[in-house]
Design an enzyme around this catalytic site. Sequence first.
Site, PDB file in Angstrom:
ATOM      1  N   LYS B  95       0.880  -1.166   0.000  1.00  0.00           N
ATOM      2  CA  LYS B  95       0.000   0.000   0.000  1.00  0.00           C
ATOM      3  C   LYS B  95       0.916   1.215   0.000  1.00  0.00           C
ATOM      4  O   LYS B  95       1.632   1.475   0.977  1.00  0.00           O
ATOM      5  CB  LYS B  95      -0.917   0.026   1.232  1.00  0.00           C
ATOM      6  CG  LYS B  95      -1.758   1.308   1.237  1.00  0.00           C
ATOM      7  CD  LYS B  95      -2.580   1.520   2.482  1.00  0.00           C
ATOM      8  CE  LYS B  95      -3.116   2.957   2.448  1.00  0.00           C
ATOM      9  NZ  LYS B  95      -3.885   3.312   3.649  1.00  0.00           N
ATOM     10  N   ALA B 182      -9.585   6.097   3.277  1.00  0.00           N
ATOM     11  CA  ALA B 182      -9.452   7.279   4.156  1.00  0.00           C
ATOM     12  C   ALA B 182     -10.707   8.136   4.198  1.00  0.00           C
ATOM     13  O   ALA B 182     -11.323   8.409   3.176  1.00  0.00           O
ATOM     14  CB  ALA B 182      -8.269   8.155   3.768  1.00  0.00           C
ATOM     15  N   GLY B 183     -11.054   8.533   5.400  1.00  0.00           N
ATOM     16  CA  GLY B 183     -12.132   9.484   5.606  1.00  0.00           C
ATOM     17  C   GLY B 183     -13.445   8.884   6.076  1.00  0.00           C
ATOM     18  O   GLY B 183     -14.333   9.607   6.513  1.00  0.00           O
ATOM     19  N   SER B 205      -9.320   3.975  11.314  1.00  0.00           N
ATOM     20  CA  SER B 205      -9.722   4.748  12.493  1.00  0.00           C
ATOM     21  C   SER B 205     -11.201   4.623  12.809  1.00  0.00           C
ATOM     22  O   SER B 205     -11.581   4.583  13.983  1.00  0.00           O
ATOM     23  CB  SER B 205      -9.408   6.232  12.282  1.00  0.00           C
ATOM     24  OG  SER B 205      -8.075   6.401  11.915  1.00  0.00           O
TER      25      SER B 205
END
Lengths: 67, 255
Positions: B95, B182-183, B205
Amino acid sequence: MIEIRLNGEAVRLADLTNLRELVSERVERVEGVAVARNDEVVPRSEWADAIVVDGDRIEILVAAQGG
Amino acid sequence: MPLTIADRQFGSRLITGTGGAPNLEVLERALRASGTELTTVALRRLDPSATGSLLAVLDRLGITALPNTAGCHTAAEAVLTAQLASDAFATDWIKLEVIGDERTLLPDVSELLDAAARLVDEGFVVLPYTSDDPVVARRLADVGCAAVMPLGSPIGSGGGIRNPSNIRLIRETVDVPVILDAGIGTASDAALAMELGCDAVLLASAVTRAEDPERMATAMRLAVEAGWAARHAGRIPERLHAVASSPMEGRAQLG
């Protein structure tokens, strides 16, 4: 004796220490471990023959949580 | 239908990260609940005080480790990190992240393209974390990346998908898998990514820093499945006005 930078810290080692010895003193299993010497990868297959010399900058890296 | 990246197939379209979990026990429960088959790991200096083994957790769950180049700011750093990861994890998958700004952690696309081309030349299966720019995505696919991974919003922000149109454009533009990376903040973001046409979602996350990571991992698994199913179920067109769902014929004469 020689002095190297290991993961950013000054470390004194016996002459003729090789990378395999350096790693195996510090990690339990070598899977998931990588070594860079002076910004170049030293493949695991070459650790035993790679003698650490005075002034080497060595990074021992392991799997960590991330991403 | 399985997700195919390069020569590998995955039953799950949820790719997870391992960063941010308070400990390995919580991480293990969350990963199991997520149903993921591929999860990212970072390469960091040996921490003599660390307990437990992340790789042992992944082994137990049958999850493939996908090393990342997190924290790299130049192509040279990222290429070296990928080479180290390849030796550490015996994989040619990477990645690829090349960060251009500390506050936003947005990618430096110029360094990213350079690193991607070099790693593809070296035989890596490159999965680049990139901006939501369709032109950059096309360039990454053109140099031989095995997928493109546009952000929805900045890493760890939980901001969802700020530019859904661009994600759709990227899906139209490239032939390789598009992975929203992401996000993601909550389950509806993951479902939306899939409805926009993404082939998979990568998140960390949103699960690891949730109050109940295991429960959020379950939510994300279901959301990705729901979004994928909805995407391929042929949704009704959006209209301004109502279309009655009950027939007009056969109404009673009342009042």
